[in-house]
Design an enzyme around this catalytic site. Structure first.
Site, short mmCIF file in Angstrom:
data_model
loop_
_atom_site.label_atom_id
_atom_site.label_comp_id
_atom_site.label_asym_id
_atom_site.label_seq_id
_atom_site.Cartn_x
_atom_site.Cartn_y
_atom_site.Cartn_z
N LYS A 196 69.88 51.88 127.81
CA LYS A 196 68.87 52.87 127.44
C LYS A 196 67.78 52.95 128.52
O LYS A 196 67.43 54.01 128.99
CB LYS A 196 68.26 52.51 126.08
CG LYS A 196 67.18 53.45 125.62
CD LYS A 196 66.68 53.12 124.23
CE LYS A 196 65.44 53.96 123.95
NZ LYS A 196 64.84 53.68 122.65
N GLU A 199 70.59 41.83 132.72
CA GLU A 199 72.00 41.48 132.53
C GLU A 199 72.90 42.66 132.92
O GLU A 199 73.89 42.52 133.64
CB GLU A 199 72.28 41.12 131.06
CG GLU A 199 71.60 39.85 130.58
CD GLU A 199 70.25 40.11 129.93
OE1 GLU A 199 69.55 41.07 130.35
OE2 GLU A 199 69.87 39.35 129.02
N GLY A 248 67.63 51.28 120.51
CA GLY A 248 68.85 50.69 121.07
C GLY A 248 69.84 50.27 119.99
O GLY A 248 71.03 50.57 120.06
N ARG A 249 69.34 49.60 118.95
CA ARG A 249 70.25 49.09 117.91
C ARG A 249 70.70 50.16 116.94
O ARG A 249 71.47 49.89 116.03
CB ARG A 249 69.58 47.91 117.18
CG ARG A 249 68.21 48.23 116.61
CD ARG A 249 67.45 46.95 116.27
NE ARG A 249 66.07 47.23 115.87
CZ ARG A 249 65.05 47.34 116.69
NH1 ARG A 249 65.23 47.20 117.99
NH2 ARG A 249 63.83 47.59 116.25
N GLU A 266 66.29 42.09 114.69
CA GLU A 266 65.44 42.72 115.71
C GLU A 266 64.55 43.78 115.05
O GLU A 266 63.43 44.01 115.48
CB GLU A 266 66.29 43.34 116.84
CG GLU A 266 65.47 43.71 118.06
CD GLU A 266 66.32 44.03 119.28
OE1 GLU A 266 66.66 43.12 120.05
OE2 GLU A 266 66.66 45.21 119.48
N HIS A 301 86.85 27.86 105.55
CA HIS A 301 87.28 26.57 106.08
C HIS A 301 86.27 26.03 107.10
O HIS A 301 86.59 25.14 107.88
CB HIS A 301 88.66 26.71 106.72
CG HIS A 301 89.67 27.27 105.75
ND1 HIS A 301 90.42 26.47 104.92
CD2 HIS A 301 90.00 28.55 105.45
CE1 HIS A 301 91.19 27.24 104.16
NE2 HIS A 301 90.95 28.50 104.46
N LYS A 354 61.94 37.49 128.50
CA LYS A 354 62.46 38.22 129.67
C LYS A 354 61.52 38.03 130.86
O LYS A 354 61.96 37.77 131.97
CB LYS A 354 62.52 39.73 129.37
CG LYS A 354 63.66 40.19 128.51
CD LYS A 354 63.68 41.73 128.50
CE LYS A 354 64.42 42.27 127.30
NZ LYS A 354 64.28 43.72 127.14
O1 F6P Z 1 67.26 42.71 123.55
C1 F6P Z 1 66.26 43.63 123.74
C2 F6P Z 1 66.76 45.01 124.00
O2 F6P Z 1 65.67 45.76 124.42
C3 F6P Z 1 67.44 45.64 122.79
O3 F6P Z 1 66.55 46.23 121.93
C4 F6P Z 1 68.35 46.60 123.45
O4 F6P Z 1 69.35 47.03 122.58
C5 F6P Z 1 68.86 45.77 124.61
O5 F6P Z 1 67.74 45.03 125.02
C6 F6P Z 1 69.46 46.53 125.74
O6 F6P Z 1 68.56 47.45 126.29
P1 F6P Z 1 69.03 48.59 127.28
O7 F6P Z 1 69.98 49.47 126.53
O8 F6P Z 1 67.79 49.31 127.67
O9 F6P Z 1 69.71 47.95 128.45
#
Ligand code: F6P
Length: 521
Positions: free
Chosen positions: A203, A209, A263-264, A349, A380, A490
């Site tokens: 987003k 990452e 995002g979620r 979240e 189990h 972060k």
């Molecule tokens: O983990 C934090 C967060 O901001 C989430 O809310 C989001 O879904 C995720 O990181 C990934 O963010 P992006 O889509 O901006 O890479």
């Protein structure tokens, strides 16, 4: 005392008084218990009759929801008003799954033309990749998609893909999320770059990452198909089109969405481009339709029979009335095994907050810990504690009535396990001569039943959970749509990275300083 405070007190009193009666005894005492607590919505059936509440407790919870302003909040959500004040945004993910002629406005501006525009581009892209017109650098069709994203840009599409993927897909999706060389290396070893389309989903397009994996994937592609042809193997999904351009992905390969999509809550958007390609556009449209059907139910159904409201209030009752700080989610469906992870982000979240909307500290406990796994495997693993542990953990079972997959008779065994667990948790067993074999019972559970696992029912299920999460946030008086709690770590990771790379030296607590020293040496 304010109406809201009185409603909280009434809920707490009902819960305290209700402790005297076992769940199983309530059925005789409350003749309309089943009628009130078995509801259906958008093709899903919910059984909330094995929950801890009495019907008086249910009434108290409904009154609390009303006193918290749920009906007004629901209208503001669907009306595209700012329900995320800390970021000044509406939360209009419902528009993403609405029909093109629906009337969704974000702060007064109709969004459907833009939504439909991106959907048409996605449909054309999905069709083009599937029929080989959008091809790899060598002109041959893609057989794999490497989907790179994390959090909301990963968990929803992963659930969608596992939930619906064909047994032998024409195009298969491989997901990489973490900044962990092990994950990327494994994916790179499994996939042929010459046959792989890389879809980078972020987003913000700033996530460490995702950008790290995207750079690695770009280099991996370039080494195989040549730097000049890398573009034909790349696509991106983001709200930050300036940043995708800077990354070198041409606009025709970039699919946008909007800042009013959290995002979620984004798997209804181009964030699921990989799935739309690999499942086919028709399946993706049915998925959207399932979500839209649940929106209609949630928006138009009175609170008393509203599935999302009742599911949320059962949690509020357990959390706040009975002090249960966790909830176990158990899909008895291999294809839904990622649901607990998806719900961890959606619920924790969204509602893992201590500050109320008015800036004061939240007066009541908010999101419980959500954990779970696939039934019957978890029987189990941790179910010993669910049946006989000292803590009572409410359980949510998700089952699918019928399937065409697997050998004859296997599915009935799976279903029998699902029903047996719910019954055993509630009724327990007295076995006084041998105390370790005694089960106290009286442990609450809910059951959500899908007739079949289909794009439509999966869409309805996920939208049900989204609205449940919203209802809880309203009752708890918090903003369910921001996530400031993920920022501090972060920032600190960026600072520590500089130190691990020997570029800086900073002050830390003694423990962290010792660990940094150890890793540097
Ligand atoms: O983990 C934090 C967060 O901001 C989430 O809310 C989001 O879904 C995720 O990181 C990934 O963010 P992006 O889509 O901006 O890479």
């Amino acid at each position: 005392m304010s109406t809201l405070a009185a409603a909280w007190t009434a809920l707490e009193t009902a819960a305290r008084d209700g402790r005297a009666t076992r769940i199983e005894d309530r059925f005789a005492a409350e003749p309309d218990r089943l009628v009130r607590l078995m509801v259906s919505a958008a093709g899903l059936s919910l059984d909330l009759s094995k929950q801890a509440w009495s019907l008086r407790g249910l009434e108290a919870a409904l009154n609390l929801a009303k006193a918290a302003g749920l009906e007004d909040a629901r209208a503001r959500l669907f009306g595209g008003e700012v329900v995320n004040p800390s970021e000044g945004r509406p939360a209009l993910h419902m528009a993403l799954r609405a029909a093109a002629d629906a009337d969704f406005k974000a702060q007064g501006k109709n969004v459907m033309a833009e939504v439909e525009g991106v959907r048409q581009r996605m449909a054309a892209f999905a069709g083009g990749v599937r029929d080989g017109k959008i091809a790899a650098a060598d002109g041959k069709p893609f057989t794999h998609i490497l989907h790179i994203g994390i959090g909301g840009s990963d968990l929803g599409p992963r659930l969608l893909w596992d939930g619906l993927k064909p047994l032998k897909p024409q195009i298969a999706v491989r997901f990489v999320a973490n900044v962990d060389g092990g994950d990327f290396a494994q994916a790179a070893a499994e996939l042929d770059p010459a046959r792989t389309l890389v879809v980078v989903v972020s987003k913000t397009f700033t996530t460490q990452e995702t950008l790290t994996n995207a750079q690695a994937a770009r280099a991996w592609l370039a080494a195989a198909v040549g730097e000049d042809k890398v573009g034909s193997h790349l696509a991106a999904v983001s709200t930050a089109l300036d940043k995708t351009k800077a990354f070198g992905i041409s606009d025709s390969r970039v699919f946008g969405f909007w800042d009013w999509v959290g995002g979620r809550y984004s798997l209804w958007s181009s964030v699921s481009l990989s799935c739309a390609v690999a499942l086919g556009w028709e399946a993706f449209e049915q998925f959207l339709a399932g979500g839209a059907a649940m929106d209609t139910h949630f928006r138009d159904t009175p609170l008393e029979t509203n599935a999302a409201v009742l599911l949320a209030l059962a949690q509020v009752y357990n959390r706040n009335g009975l002090g249960r700080g966790s909830r176990s989610v158990v899909p008895y469906a291999y294809r839904l095994r990622r649901l607990p992870s998806f719900l961890q982000q959606l619920e924790m979240e969204s509602n893992g907050k201590s500050i109320a909307l008015d800036g004061t500290r939240a007066a009541h406990g908010t999101a419980p810990v959500v954990f779970g796994g696939e039934g019957s495997n978890v029987q189990h693993a941790y179910f010993q504690a669910m049946h006989q542990g000292t803590d009572i953990v409410p359980t949510e079972i998700i089952a699918v009535a019928a399937t065409d997959e697997g050998p004859d008779g296997m599915h009935a065994k799976l279903l029998s396990n699902a029903l047996a667990q719910a019954e055993a948790l509630m009724v327990g067993r007295e076995d006084p001569p041998s105390a370790p074999r005694t089960f106290d019972g009286d442990r609450p559970s809910s059951l959500i039943l899908l007739d079949r696992l289909s794009p439509h029912s999966l869409g309805a299920l996920i939208a049900l959970y989204e609205h449940k999460t919203f209802v809880e946030g309203v009752v708890w008086g918090i903003n369910s749509f921001d996530q400031w709690g993920v920022e501090l770590g972060k920032e600190m990771a960026n600072a520590i990275l500089e130190e691990l790379e020997g570029k800086a030296s900073k002050d830390h607590d003694p423990s962290t300083a010792a660990l940094i020293d150890r890793l540097k040496n």
